[in-house]
Design a protein around this motif. Structure first.
Motif, PDB file in Angstrom:
ATOM      1  N   THR A  13      11.022 -25.381 -20.044  1.00 21.64           N
ATOM      2  CA  THR A  13      11.403 -24.669 -21.270  1.00 21.64           C
ATOM      3  C   THR A  13      10.164 -24.454 -22.155  1.00 21.64           C
ATOM      4  OG1 THR A  13      11.916 -26.651 -22.562  1.00 21.64           O
ATOM      5  CG2 THR A  13      13.705 -25.745 -21.256  1.00 21.64           C
ATOM      6  N   ILE A  14       9.199 -25.357 -22.061  1.00 22.71           N
ATOM      7  CA  ILE A  14       7.979 -25.195 -22.874  1.00 22.71           C
ATOM      8  C   ILE A  14       7.049 -24.155 -22.239  1.00 22.71           C
ATOM      9  CG2 ILE A  14       6.011 -26.386 -23.921  1.00 22.71           C
ATOM     10  CD1 ILE A  14       7.629 -28.975 -23.833  1.00 22.71           C
ATOM     11  N   THR A  15       6.883 -24.229 -20.904  1.00 28.32           N
ATOM     12  CA  THR A  15       5.985 -23.251 -20.259  1.00 28.32           C
ATOM     13  C   THR A  15       6.598 -21.847 -20.269  1.00 28.32           C
ATOM     14  OG1 THR A  15       6.833 -23.926 -18.080  1.00 28.32           O
ATOM     15  CG2 THR A  15       4.750 -24.894 -18.784  1.00 28.32           C
ATOM     16  N   ASP A  16       7.912 -21.748 -20.466  1.00 24.28           N
ATOM     17  CA  ASP A  16       8.535 -20.425 -20.625  1.00 24.28           C
ATOM     18  C   ASP A  16       8.133 -19.794 -21.955  1.00 24.28           C
ATOM     19  OD1 ASP A  16       9.792 -20.475 -18.212  1.00 24.28           O
ATOM     20  OD2 ASP A  16      11.777 -21.022 -18.982  1.00 24.28           O
ATOM     21  N   THR A  17       7.843 -20.644 -22.954  1.00 26.15           N
ATOM     22  CA  THR A  17       7.508 -20.156 -24.292  1.00 26.15           C
ATOM     23  C   THR A  17       6.000 -20.031 -24.500  1.00 26.15           C
ATOM     24  OG1 THR A  17       9.443 -21.369 -25.060  1.00 26.15           O
ATOM     25  CG2 THR A  17       7.951 -20.534 -26.754  1.00 26.15           C
ATOM     26  N   TYR A  18       5.249 -21.043 -24.031  1.00 32.56           N
ATOM     27  CA  TYR A  18       3.809 -21.087 -24.310  1.00 32.56           C
ATOM     28  C   TYR A  18       3.015 -20.928 -23.012  1.00 32.56           C
ATOM     29  CZ  TYR A  18       5.480 -23.092 -28.675  1.00 32.56           C
ATOM     30  OH  TYR A  18       6.131 -23.307 -29.857  1.00 32.56           O
ATOM     31  N   PRO A  19       2.020 -20.050 -23.021  1.00 34.15           N
ATOM     32  CA  PRO A  19       1.208 -19.894 -21.811  1.00 34.15           C
ATOM     33  C   PRO A  19       0.352 -21.135 -21.539  1.00 34.15           C
ATOM     34  CG  PRO A  19       0.347 -18.514 -23.595  1.00 34.15           C
ATOM     35  CD  PRO A  19       1.601 -19.144 -24.105  1.00 34.15           C
ATOM     36  N   THR A  20       0.175 -21.451 -20.271  1.00 33.88           N
ATOM     37  CA  THR A  20      -0.746 -22.524 -19.883  1.00 33.88           C
ATOM     38  C   THR A  20      -2.164 -21.976 -19.952  1.00 33.88           C
ATOM     39  OG1 THR A  20      -0.445 -21.822 -17.598  1.00 33.88           O
ATOM     40  CG2 THR A  20       0.894 -23.707 -18.364  1.00 33.88           C
ATOM     41  N   THR A 283      -1.138 -27.253 -16.639  1.00 34.98           N
ATOM     42  CA  THR A 283      -1.898 -26.127 -16.080  1.00 34.98           C
ATOM     43  C   THR A 283      -1.139 -25.520 -14.910  1.00 34.98           C
ATOM     44  OG1 THR A 283      -4.087 -25.492 -15.235  1.00 34.98           O
ATOM     45  CG2 THR A 283      -3.278 -27.639 -14.546  1.00 34.98           C
ATOM     46  N   LYS A 284      -1.462 -24.267 -14.612  1.00 34.06           N
ATOM     47  CA  LYS A 284      -0.738 -23.543 -13.561  1.00 34.06           C
ATOM     48  C   LYS A 284      -1.691 -23.213 -12.414  1.00 34.06           C
ATOM     49  CE  LYS A 284       2.394 -20.462 -14.808  1.00 34.06           C
ATOM     50  NZ  LYS A 284       2.928 -19.238 -15.433  1.00 34.06           N
ATOM     51  N   ASP A 356       2.738 -22.918  -9.222  1.00 34.71           N
ATOM     52  CA  ASP A 356       3.223 -24.272  -9.517  1.00 34.71           C
ATOM     53  C   ASP A 356       2.600 -24.801 -10.812  1.00 34.71           C
ATOM     54  OD1 ASP A 356       4.765 -24.342  -7.265  1.00 34.71           O
ATOM     55  OD2 ASP A 356       3.584 -25.860  -6.197  1.00 34.71           O
ATOM     56  N   ILE A 357       3.373 -25.627 -11.505  1.00 35.85           N
ATOM     57  CA  ILE A 357       2.852 -26.287 -12.715  1.00 35.85           C
ATOM     58  C   ILE A 357       2.377 -27.683 -12.334  1.00 35.85           C
ATOM     59  CG2 ILE A 357       3.467 -27.256 -14.977  1.00 35.85           C
ATOM     60  CD1 ILE A 357       3.295 -24.247 -15.088  1.00 35.85           C
ATOM     61  N   LEU A 358       1.109 -27.963 -12.648  1.00 35.38           N
ATOM     62  CA  LEU A 358       0.549 -29.301 -12.447  1.00 35.38           C
ATOM     63  C   LEU A 358       0.338 -29.945 -13.814  1.00 35.38           C
ATOM     64  CD1 LEU A 358      -2.327 -28.670  -9.829  1.00 35.38           C
ATOM     65  CD2 LEU A 358       0.137 -28.770  -9.432  1.00 35.38           C
ATOM     66  N   ARG A 379     -10.770 -22.670 -26.295  1.00 36.18           N
ATOM     67  CA  ARG A 379      -9.988 -23.905 -26.429  1.00 36.18           C
ATOM     68  C   ARG A 379      -8.492 -23.604 -26.334  1.00 36.18           C
ATOM     69  NH1 ARG A 379     -14.392 -24.726 -29.754  1.00 36.18           N
ATOM     70  NH2 ARG A 379     -15.578 -26.587 -29.208  1.00 36.18           N
ATOM     71  N   SER A 380      -7.777 -24.511 -25.736  1.00 42.42           N
ATOM     72  CA  SER A 380      -6.349 -24.287 -25.485  1.00 42.42           C
ATOM     73  C   SER A 380      -5.509 -24.648 -26.709  1.00 42.42           C
ATOM     74  CB  SER A 380      -5.891 -25.163 -24.318  1.00 42.42           C
ATOM     75  OG  SER A 380      -5.684 -26.485 -24.770  1.00 42.42           O
ATOM     76  N   ALA A 381      -4.220 -24.386 -26.603  1.00 41.69           N
ATOM     77  CA  ALA A 381      -3.262 -24.845 -27.608  1.00 41.69           C
ATOM     78  C   ALA A 381      -3.006 -26.338 -27.425  1.00 41.69           C
ATOM     79  CB  ALA A 381      -1.955 -24.079 -27.459  1.00 41.69           C
ATOM     80  N   GLU A 382      -2.434 -26.944 -28.486  1.00 39.59           N
ATOM     81  CA  GLU A 382      -1.904 -28.306 -28.414  1.00 39.59           C
ATOM     82  C   GLU A 382      -0.444 -28.242 -28.857  1.00 39.59           C
ATOM     83  OE1 GLU A 382      -5.136 -30.045 -30.967  1.00 39.59           O
ATOM     84  OE2 GLU A 382      -5.093 -31.577 -29.393  1.00 39.59           O
ATOM     85  N   ILE A 383       0.404 -28.917 -28.112  1.00 37.45           N
ATOM     86  CA  ILE A 383       1.847 -28.880 -28.375  1.00 37.45           C
ATOM     87  C   ILE A 383       2.364 -30.309 -28.464  1.00 37.45           C
ATOM     88  CG2 ILE A 383       4.085 -28.182 -27.410  1.00 37.45           C
ATOM     89  CD1 ILE A 383       2.585 -25.799 -26.122  1.00 37.45           C
ATOM     90  N   LEU A 384       3.246 -30.516 -29.443  1.00 38.00           N
ATOM     91  CA  LEU A 384       3.844 -31.847 -29.618  1.00 38.00           C
ATOM     92  C   LEU A 384       5.254 -31.832 -29.039  1.00 38.00           C
ATOM     93  CD1 LEU A 384       3.460 -34.693 -30.885  1.00 38.00           C
ATOM     94  CD2 LEU A 384       4.546 -33.777 -32.950  1.00 38.00           C
ATOM     95  N   TYR A 385       5.500 -32.713 -28.089  1.00 41.64           N
ATOM     96  CA  TYR A 385       6.844 -32.928 -27.550  1.00 41.64           C
ATOM     97  C   TYR A 385       7.485 -33.950 -28.480  1.00 41.64           C
ATOM     98  CZ  TYR A 385      10.364 -34.446 -24.093  1.00 41.64           C
ATOM     99  OH  TYR A 385      11.515 -34.774 -23.438  1.00 41.64           O
ATOM    100  N   GLN A 386       8.384 -33.463 -29.342  1.00 43.20           N
ATOM    101  CA  GLN A 386       8.886 -34.289 -30.433  1.00 43.20           C
ATOM    102  C   GLN A 386       9.980 -35.245 -29.959  1.00 43.20           C
ATOM    103  OE1 GLN A 386       8.321 -31.720 -34.335  1.00 43.20           O
ATOM    104  NE2 GLN A 386       9.575 -30.584 -32.887  1.00 43.20           N
ATOM    105  N   GLU A 387      10.253 -36.218 -30.818  1.00 43.24           N
ATOM    106  CA  GLU A 387      11.244 -37.233 -30.451  1.00 43.24           C
ATOM    107  C   GLU A 387      12.612 -36.634 -30.168  1.00 43.24           C
ATOM    108  OE1 GLU A 387      10.607 -41.643 -31.955  1.00 43.24           O
ATOM    109  OE2 GLU A 387      10.596 -40.240 -33.628  1.00 43.24           O
TER     110      GLU A 387
END
Ligand SMILES: *Cc1c(COP(=O)(O)O)cnc(C)c1O
Length: 413
Positions: A13-20, A283-284, A356-358, A379-387
């Motif tokens: 669901t995250i890689t569907d929204t944000y590019p690797t 990464t993809k 494939d996603i690694l 530089r890439s994005a940073e994403i927080l996987y929240q609680e």
């Protein structure tokens, strides 16, 4: 084996929204780690973890640590500025080869200055004036060993001052009105053993007793700095912070309490231990290539994670899309025009197919922060996987305009 903190389905669901590629951080894991550290040292009234900002200089991450009662350890003016703007009041300034204005700024915002050199006493006094509280960084020289294991060579380290300099420095600072003193030392990096902090603590506690005997100064705090490592290799056993805290407690009771120094506060400046396991580089697979070896080309490169290229460091890799694929021996590579741009060499992994996603493990510290822009890779994005299981973008990926922004005399519009 290493298990990622997120399932393949949730990651999708995250890689569907944000590019690797992007760095993904686990809020729950970070909070639990901070609580475990605070609990391990709860026996010490003044305990404080000053998170080493350089490991993960990302405001959303620093805010989480702030909520978990951590302070910050900074090494430069920009790190100080960010920490101050974020509302931190417990700030350590452990710099070296420090410019005058950075001492001035540290003093202005009330950071505790941790002096790296005896020579900096006069320099600090001249450029900023002496504060009420000061810390001194100790380098015992020789080799630092745990039993027969040599951990590092302080005699080759540029950091810290000798014992003679430290004792003389404290006497001089005291004579000039400094009221509170701390000692600090960082003798080995990425230690995967529960014995490092207890041994370092014992040496620093003995130093505190010697300082008291020779100068009459009762040390206020002992800063054990960073250096507690993580099990990058699946075969390594993770450090147990509860055991480490108890080991330091024992040294405290053995050495400081009998000397009447039972009020000494323990500080730490952990970076790697706090964050590394709670970050993944996502990464993809872009290409497969077959020559003398099988190469798996991914969309991340050493600019996103420098440790493998720089230190030949091992980072575990999980194929989220094909975890049970047929095993094959491959090199996992990025696109930089340098042959050290390899995340894995001759590693056995489940078949990695294009698309494939690694995930590359243990990238939460000294990962994004060591990034650079070689080859015009940004530089890439940073994403927080929240609680609550949702994802939040906490730093966008760079765009070409960012790369061009500092160039003078050319117009790229
Ligand atoms: C790098 C550093 C740290 C953090 O080290 P870790 O190995 O990430 O825990 C702490 N203190 C100082 C002074 C440092 O330079």
């Amino acid at each position: 084996m290493k298990t990622p903190f997120i399932s393949a389905k949730e990651l999708e669901t995250i890689t569907d929204t944000y590019p690797t590629p992007f760095h993904l951080y686990d809020e729950k894991g970070i909070r639990e780690k901070a609580r475990a550290v605070n609990k391990a040292f709860a026996w010490n009234k003044g305990f404080k973890e000053y998170f080493a900002v350089k490991a993960t200089p990302t405001p959303a991450i620093l805010k989480i640590l702030q909520e978990e009662n951590c302070g910050v350890d900074c090494a430069t003016e920009v790190e100080l500025l960010m920490s101050h703007k974020l509302g931190f009041t417990d700030i350590m300034f452990s710099s070296n080869d420090t410019p005058a204005r950075e001492f001035q700024y540290a003093k202005k915002i009330g950071a505790t200055i941790n002096l790296d050199a005896y020579e900096h006493i006069a320099f600090l006094k001249e450029v900023a004036g002496l504060p009420d509280t000061i810390s001194l960084r100790y380098n015992p020289g020789g080799v630092f060993a745990l039993g027969t294991d040599i951990m590092d060579n302080p005699n080759e380290s540029k950091f810290g001052m000798t014992k003679e300099q430290l004792l003389k420095g404290i006497q001089e600072l005291k004579a000039q009105g400094v009221k509170h003193f701390g000692v600090h030392s960082f003798l080995a990096s990425n230690t995967v053993t529960n014995d490092y902090y207890p041994e370092l603590a014992r040496q620093l506690f003995e130093l505190a007793v010697e300082i008291q005997e020779k100068t009459g100064v009762a040390i206020d705090f002992v800063n054990l700095s960073g250096g507690i490592g993580v099990n990058y290799l699946p075969s390594q056993e993770a450090n147990d912070i509860a055991v480490i805290g108890e080991g330091v407690h024992r040294a405290f009771d053995d050495v400081l309490v009998p000397a009447g120094l039972g009020e000494v506060k323990i500080f730490t400046e952990l970076g790697r231990f706090m964050l590394a396991p709670h970050g993944l580089l996502v990464t993809k697979v872009l290409h497969r290539k077959q020559t003398y070896r099988t190469y798996i080309g991914v969309d991340a490169s050493a600019v996103n994670l420098m440790r493998p290229a720089m230190y030949d460091a091992y980072h575990h890799i999980t194929n989220m899309s094909n975890p049970n694929g047929k095993l094959e021996t491959v090199d996992v590579v990025g696109s930089l025009c340098e042959n050290n741009d390899k995340f894995a060499k001759q590693r056995e992994l489940p078949e990695a197919r294009v698309g494939d996603i690694l995930v590359i493990h243990d990238t939460g510290a000294h990962g994004f922060s060591m990034g650079y822009q070689y080859n015009g890779r940004l530089r890439s994005a940073e994403i927080l996987y929240q609680e609550d299981g949702t994802a939040r973008l906490i730093r966008r990926a760079e765009i070409p305009e960012d790369y061009f922004a500092t160039i003078e005399g050319f117009d790229f519009d």
